[in-house]
Design an enzyme around this catalytic site. Structure first.
Site, short mmCIF file in Angstrom:
data_model
loop_
_atom_site.label_atom_id
_atom_site.label_comp_id
_atom_site.label_asym_id
_atom_site.label_seq_id
_atom_site.Cartn_x
_atom_site.Cartn_y
_atom_site.Cartn_z
N SER A 153 29.69 86.99 23.04
CA SER A 153 30.00 88.41 23.20
C SER A 153 29.09 89.24 22.30
O SER A 153 27.97 88.82 21.97
CB SER A 153 31.48 88.62 22.86
OG SER A 153 31.85 89.96 23.04
N SER A 154 29.57 90.40 21.90
CA SER A 154 28.77 91.31 21.08
C SER A 154 29.70 92.34 20.45
O SER A 154 30.76 92.64 21.01
CB SER A 154 27.75 92.03 21.97
OG SER A 154 27.16 93.11 21.28
N LYS A 213 30.17 93.28 28.15
CA LYS A 213 30.69 92.34 27.15
C LYS A 213 32.19 92.55 26.94
O LYS A 213 32.92 91.59 26.66
CB LYS A 213 29.93 92.49 25.83
CG LYS A 213 28.47 92.05 25.89
CD LYS A 213 28.32 90.55 26.12
CE LYS A 213 26.89 90.08 25.87
NZ LYS A 213 26.71 88.63 26.10
N ASN A 261 25.73 81.82 27.21
CA ASN A 261 24.93 82.54 26.22
C ASN A 261 23.91 83.47 26.88
O ASN A 261 23.62 84.54 26.34
CB ASN A 261 24.22 81.51 25.33
CG ASN A 261 23.14 82.11 24.47
OD1 ASN A 261 23.42 82.77 23.48
ND2 ASN A 261 21.88 81.90 24.84
N ASP A 321 18.08 81.33 37.32
CA ASP A 321 18.79 82.54 36.90
C ASP A 321 20.29 82.31 37.08
O ASP A 321 20.72 81.95 38.18
CB ASP A 321 18.31 83.71 37.77
CG ASP A 321 18.83 85.06 37.31
OD1 ASP A 321 19.97 85.13 36.81
OD2 ASP A 321 18.08 86.05 37.46
N TYR A 344 25.73 97.60 28.76
CA TYR A 344 25.81 96.25 28.17
C TYR A 344 27.16 96.05 27.49
O TYR A 344 27.82 95.02 27.65
CB TYR A 344 24.66 96.10 27.18
CG TYR A 344 24.67 94.88 26.29
CD1 TYR A 344 24.10 93.68 26.71
CD2 TYR A 344 25.23 94.93 25.01
CE1 TYR A 344 24.10 92.56 25.86
CE2 TYR A 344 25.22 93.83 24.18
CZ TYR A 344 24.65 92.65 24.60
OH TYR A 344 24.64 91.56 23.76
N1 LIG Z 1 20.34 89.34 19.32
C1 LIG Z 1 21.39 90.04 18.92
O1 LIG Z 1 21.32 90.85 17.98
C2 LIG Z 1 22.71 89.85 19.61
C3 LIG Z 1 23.83 90.55 19.11
C4 LIG Z 1 25.06 90.38 19.73
C5 LIG Z 1 25.17 89.52 20.80
N2 LIG Z 1 24.07 88.86 21.28
C6 LIG Z 1 24.26 87.93 22.39
O2 LIG Z 1 23.77 86.66 21.99
C7 LIG Z 1 23.35 85.92 23.16
C8 LIG Z 1 21.95 85.36 22.94
O3 LIG Z 1 21.06 86.45 22.81
P1 LIG Z 1 19.64 86.30 22.12
O4 LIG Z 1 19.47 87.48 21.28
O5 LIG Z 1 19.49 84.94 21.57
O6 LIG Z 1 18.69 86.49 23.40
P2 LIG Z 1 17.15 86.09 23.65
O7 LIG Z 1 16.49 85.65 22.40
O8 LIG Z 1 16.58 87.21 24.42
O9 LIG Z 1 17.28 84.79 24.58
C9 LIG Z 1 17.91 84.89 25.82
C10 LIG Z 1 17.86 83.53 26.49
O10 LIG Z 1 18.56 83.62 27.74
C11 LIG Z 1 17.66 83.36 28.83
N3 LIG Z 1 18.09 84.22 29.93
C12 LIG Z 1 18.12 85.57 29.97
N4 LIG Z 1 18.59 86.00 31.15
C13 LIG Z 1 18.87 84.88 31.87
C14 LIG Z 1 19.37 84.66 33.17
N5 LIG Z 1 19.70 85.69 33.97
N6 LIG Z 1 19.56 83.39 33.60
C15 LIG Z 1 19.25 82.33 32.80
N7 LIG Z 1 18.75 82.49 31.55
C16 LIG Z 1 18.56 83.75 31.10
C17 LIG Z 1 16.27 83.64 28.25
O11 LIG Z 1 15.23 82.94 28.92
P3 LIG Z 1 14.45 83.63 30.18
O12 LIG Z 1 14.11 85.04 29.77
O13 LIG Z 1 13.29 82.73 30.44
O14 LIG Z 1 15.46 83.60 31.30
C18 LIG Z 1 16.45 83.10 26.83
O15 LIG Z 1 16.39 81.68 26.82
C19 LIG Z 1 23.47 86.89 24.33
O16 LIG Z 1 24.70 86.65 25.01
C20 LIG Z 1 23.52 88.25 23.66
O17 LIG Z 1 24.19 89.20 24.46
C21 LIG Z 1 22.85 89.00 20.71
#
Ligand SMILES: NC(=O)c1ccc[n+]([C@@H]2O[C@H](COP(=O)([O-])OP(=O)(O)OC[C@H]3O[C@@H](n4cnc5c(N)ncnc54)[C@H](OP(=O)(O)O)[C@@H]3O)[C@@H](O)[C@H]2O)c1
Length: 230
Positions: free
Chosen positions: A133-134, A151, A80, A56, A147
């Site tokens: 970011s977001s 960010k 990320n 983590d 959240y």
């Molecule tokens: N999806 C969207 O629409 C969106 C929009 C704007 C920004 N973002 C940003 O994009 C980035 C990636 O998001 P995503 O949508 O790809 O997320 P995701 O599919 O939920 O994947 C998150 C990844 O981070 C790991 N993770 C989560 N918490 C963690 C922790 N405390 N320590 C280590 N690893 C951790 C997860 O694995 P485990 O759960 O096994 O730890 C997974 O590998 C994030 O920064 C998010 O805020 C996403």
């Protein structure tokens, strides 16, 4: 050319995994993490040149292990991994202090601490930091206050880090909506299949790496690969 090294947090799913796959295909050496060891191992097994360190990002011991795995030179840190907070997303009136603290710890305190842990290695390589970011950092969406505030704080840390470290490129990147587990958690029970796949964001991130755009915040959609590449 020497093999370049990237540290990508949260690379077992979603955007982190998509970027890790692209960099592995380009011959980068990767250090990746995620909390679930089985899921991380499954992702790492599909990539060449990967060191997977389960843990983590909010855990100081885990961050030290990541820095150790990186070694003396680091070309790219991608912060990320991120915490959405409770699902369904609560209004700020109902956001519990403990939940908010956890979001801030994972999304703000931990990535800064990771930058600090690998800063000598980044400086040794003249490296790049990409902090994910977001749009919730700059828009006021109901339910996204905790959240989004994390960010926004992350964006400001990124901007100040960039001023304080002019020999590095330090970017905040808003990837836009992506069909991932995090996005599904934000919209429980809804069909999110109309959102773009995380792989669609990767060309913009690669263009940022390949180009020489100045350190600042970018929307991935505004980083057009053909215009940025050298
Ligand atoms: N999806 C969207 O629409 C969106 C929009 C704007 C920004 N973002 C940003 O994009 C980035 C990636 O998001 P995503 O949508 O790809 O997320 P995701 O599919 O939920 O994947 C998150 C990844 O981070 C790991 N993770 C989560 N918490 C963690 C922790 N405390 N320590 C280590 N690893 C951790 C997860 O694995 P485990 O759960 O096994 O730890 C997974 O590998 C994030 O920064 C998010 O805020 C996403």
């Amino acid at each position: 050319m020497t093999t370049r090294t990237a540290l990508i947090t949260g690379a077992s799913r979603g955007l982190g995994r998509a970027l890790a796959t692209a960099l592995s295909d380009r011959g980068w050496r990767l250090v990746v993490d995620g909390r679930d060891p089985a899921r991380l191992a499954e992702a790492a097994a599909s990539l060449a040149g990967v060191t997977a360190v389960a843990g983590d990002v909010a855990d100081p011991g885990h961050r030290a292990a990541l820095a150790e795995a990186v070694g003396p030179r680091l070309d790219l840190l991608v912060n990320n991994a991120s915490e959405l907070g409770p699902s369904p997303l609560p209004a700020l009136a109902d956001l519990r202090a403990d939940d908010f603290r956890h979001v801030l710890d994972v999304n703000v305190v931990a990535p800064l601490a990771l930058v600090q842990a690998v800063l000598p290695a980044l400086r040794a390589a003249g490296g790049t930091v990409v902090n994910i970011s977001s749009d919730a950092a700059v828009e006021a969406y109901a339910g996204w206050g905790g959240y989004g505030a994390s960010k926004a704080a992350f964006d400001q840390l990124t901007a100040v880090l960039a001023v304080e470290n002019p020999t590095l490129r330090i970017y905040a990147v808003d990837p836009g909506d992506m069909a991932t587990d995090m996005h599904q958690a934000a919209f429980p029970g809804e069909d999110i299949s109309d959102r773009p796949a995380p792989e669609t964001v990767v060309p913009s991130l690669l263009a940022l790496l390949d180009g020489d755009l100045p350190s600042r915040r970018y929307r991935a959609a505004d980083v057009v690969p053909a215009e940025v590449s050298r």
